[in-house]
Design an enzyme around this catalytic site. Structure first.
Site, PDB file in Angstrom:
ATOM      1  N   HIS A 104      57.614  24.586  47.360  1.00 37.90           N
ATOM      2  CA  HIS A 104      58.059  23.347  48.055  1.00 37.90           C
ATOM      3  C   HIS A 104      58.728  22.282  47.302  1.00 37.90           C
ATOM      4  CE1 HIS A 104      54.137  21.725  46.648  1.00 37.90           C
ATOM      5  NE2 HIS A 104      54.869  20.591  46.479  1.00 37.90           N
TER       6      HIS A 104
ATOM      7  N   ASP B 229      53.510  29.688  48.077  1.00 36.08           N
ATOM      8  CA  ASP B 229      54.075  28.458  47.515  1.00 36.08           C
ATOM      9  C   ASP B 229      54.427  28.596  46.177  1.00 36.08           C
ATOM     10  OD1 ASP B 229      55.235  25.843  47.808  1.00 36.08           O
ATOM     11  OD2 ASP B 229      53.433  24.972  47.686  1.00 36.08           O
TER      12      ASP B 229
ATOM     13  N   GLY C 119      54.311  14.974  42.249  1.00 34.08           N
ATOM     14  CA  GLY C 119      55.035  15.211  41.141  1.00 34.08           C
ATOM     15  C   GLY C 119      54.277  16.184  40.205  1.00 34.08           C
TER      16      GLY C 119
ATOM     17  N   SER D  97      53.025  18.671  41.675  1.00 28.38           N
ATOM     18  CA  SER D  97      53.088  20.059  42.179  1.00 28.38           C
ATOM     19  C   SER D  97      54.229  21.079  41.183  1.00 28.38           C
ATOM     20  CB  SER D  97      53.977  19.747  43.592  1.00 28.38           C
ATOM     21  OG  SER D  97      53.094  19.060  44.560  1.00 28.38           O
TER      22      SER D  97
ATOM     23  N   LEU E 293      48.321  47.882  55.221  1.00 26.90           N
ATOM     24  CA  LEU E 293      47.663  48.887  55.550  1.00 26.90           C
ATOM     25  C   LEU E 293      47.760  49.070  56.992  1.00 26.90           C
ATOM     26  CD1 LEU E 293      44.859  50.502  55.039  1.00 26.90           C
ATOM     27  CD2 LEU E 293      43.565  48.371  55.892  1.00 26.90           C
ATOM     28  N   GLY E 294      48.325  48.140  57.874  1.00 33.39           N
ATOM     29  CA  GLY E 294      48.652  48.485  59.416  1.00 33.39           C
ATOM     30  C   GLY E 294      47.537  48.417  60.233  1.00 33.39           C
ATOM     31  N   VAL E 295      46.802  47.300  59.939  1.00 33.07           N
ATOM     32  CA  VAL E 295      45.663  47.104  61.128  1.00 33.07           C
ATOM     33  C   VAL E 295      45.467  45.551  61.545  1.00 33.07           C
ATOM     34  CG1 VAL E 295      44.075  48.805  60.437  1.00 33.07           C
ATOM     35  CG2 VAL E 295      43.944  46.756  59.439  1.00 33.07           C
TER      36      VAL E 295
ATOM     37  N   ILE F  42      42.490  42.730  62.321  1.00 32.29           N
ATOM     38  CA  ILE F  42      41.067  42.812  61.793  1.00 32.29           C
ATOM     39  C   ILE F  42      40.518  41.494  62.090  1.00 32.29           C
ATOM     40  CG2 ILE F  42      41.056  44.440  59.964  1.00 32.29           C
ATOM     41  CD1 ILE F  42      41.847  42.022  57.853  1.00 32.29           C
TER      42      ILE F  42
END
Length: 475
Positions: free
Chosen positions: A112, A142, A213, A215, A270-272, A274
């Site tokens: 950011h 970020d 500042g 950050s 993983l393709g689930v 949950i």
């Protein structure tokens, strides 16, 4: 003689007290100056410049056709000849912090801080400046990686192990608070494993003063290693009140390595879908402990290819015990694309080990889980505080299912309402068995009641997204 006896008594008391158990008293550092000297030159100020289209600033508001319109137009033409569209583009500056991680000029900061910037300048502690280019960014954590081209090797700092940091450990934040330049603040780790709003959040909370500042600046341990990247503060007035958050270095380091190598993140997938296991869900599944991640959907992908099913509880992933969904998301994301891992699931009262070859989340997730609109409802029978209806064709298409029951209404004072069920939800399983009509729903409830269960597990879909709900059985 009296004085001698008093001295002996005091000595014996001191010896006796030293043998008693007690809390260790460890003195804090007498000064942080040596640490500042060691790491200070690696911390940088970051200034960004954004082009703003001309004419976007405030100007005189004159009604069209007013006698004053020509006057203001003539005035602006005299002030800025040859610029019919108004003043030149403005170039406001944004200030942040960062730190050098290699002698050849790689720099870490917050996404950011540099997001949308047209130009980025890096200022070093000695006052010198260098332009920077963006190597890669990761909005999910970020984090951004920049690169400068130094004439000589730069002082840099290493990442430390954030997992070994304990609540109460000393830490030091360095950065550019409120645009005031190089500044140091110290404090302790106030809490660990904080989550704000991100999928991969793993923040160290600290009372070291962090302001605007800061950050992108580093949070150091006492060995001069970066254990966090200062990212956010909790404050009612925008200033430090002693609650700051730094993204843990063990998350950042993996992201930085991928950004340096690929210019983008490549997280394991993983393709689930949950959800967390609650006490009610654990009872419904027969789990002895409330732990793991409950699988609510398995589309085409790595998990389905490995044999994973809806209703499985993932308890271990690649040797890591899975406490909840947040833990699973982190460990899967940190795994390599194409890597084959062992996943232990709890199913039907026993555990099974599956071998899953991971995909890449950035390219696969949107295809596997497309957004779906809401469902249409129609009236039907009532049970457990729910008014249930057969599925319409629109509901099937919207939720990606063929069978199930539609929730038309929920009694406001019912347990179903307290558990978050809403009109428009689609119930596809009851007691981990498919359901197509109200009679089947009632039969599953009766079976659970006769078995002595206090609740029954429902699999619902809302706007296409599945989740389990443990609904108490009326006694």
């Amino acid at each position: 003689m009296t004085t001698l006896l008093l001295i002996i008594a005091m000595a014996l008391a001191a010896i006796a007290s030293s043998t008693l158990p007690g809390r260790a008293q460890v003195a804090g550092p007498s000064s942080f100056a040596d640490l500042v000297d060691e790491v200070g030159d690696a911390v940088v100020n970051i200034t960004t410049t954004n082009l703003v289209a001309s004419g976007t600033g405030p100007g005189p508001q004159v009604p069209p056709g007013s006698p004053l319109e020509d006057f203001f137009n003539d005035f602006l033409d005299r002030q800025m000849p040859g610029m019919p569209n108004g003043p030149a583009p403005r170039r406001p500056n944004a200030l942040g912090s960062g730190f050098v991680i290699s002698e050849d000029g790689f720099i870490v900061t917050n996404n950011h801080v540099i997001e949308g910037a047209d130009e980025i300048m890096v200022e070093f502690r000695d006052g010198s400046e260098l332009p920077a280019t963006v190597i890669g960014t990761d909005p999910n954590t970020d984090i951004a990686v920049l690169k400068v081209e130094p004439a000589a090797p730069l002082t840099f700092v290493p990442f430390g192990d954030s997992d070994v940091m304990r609540v109460g450990d000393w830490v030091m934040a360095v950065g550019n608070p409120l645009g005031q330049g190089f500044s140091v603040s110290v404090g302790i780790v106030s809490a660990r494993e904080r989550a704000l709003s991100g999928t991969y959040d793993d923040f160290i909370q600290t009372d070291a003063a962090i302001n605007r500042g800061n950050s992108g600046g580093p949070l150091f341990n006492m060995a001069g290693e970066v254990v966090g990247v200062n990212t956010a503060i909790l404050s009612p007035n925008g200033g430090s009140i002693g609650i700051g958050f730094s993204m843990a270095s063990n998350v950042v380091a993996g992201v930085v390595n991928q950004l340096r190598e690929f210019g983008e993140t490549r997280r394991g997938w993983l393709g689930v879908r949950i959800q967390d296991v609650t006490a009610e869900i654990a009872e419904g599944l027969g789990l002895d402990v409330v732990t793991g991640a409950l699988v609510t959907d398995v589309p085409e992908g790595p998990a389905r290819a490995a044999g994973m099913e809806v209703g499985d509880v993932i308890t271990t992933f690649d040797g890591v015990e899975v406490d909840d969904t947040r833990e699973l998301v982190r460990v899967v994301g940190a795994s390599g694309v194409g890597e084959t891992v062992r996943v232990v699931v709890y199913r039907d009262g026993a555990t099974q080990t599956l071998l899953v070859t991971l995909g890449r989340r950035e390219t696969a997730e949107s295809e596997a889980f497309p957004d779906a609109p809401g469902a249409e409802v129609m009236p039907s029978s009532e049970i457990l505080g729910l008014t249930l209806a057969p599925l319409t064709d629109e509901a099937r298409e919207a939720n990606g299912v063929q069978d199930g029951l539609l929730v038309e209404a929920v009694e406001p004072d019912s347990e179903a309402a307290e558990r978050g069920l809403e009109p428009g939800d689609v119930i596809t399983e009851v007691g981990q068995q498919p359901v197509t009509d109200v009679a089947g729903f009632q039969a599953r409830v009766d079976e659970a009641d006769e078995a002595g269960q206090n609740s029954i597990l429902l699999l619902i879909r809302r706007d296409g997204t599945p989740r389990f709900v443990a609904l108490p059985i009326d006694k």
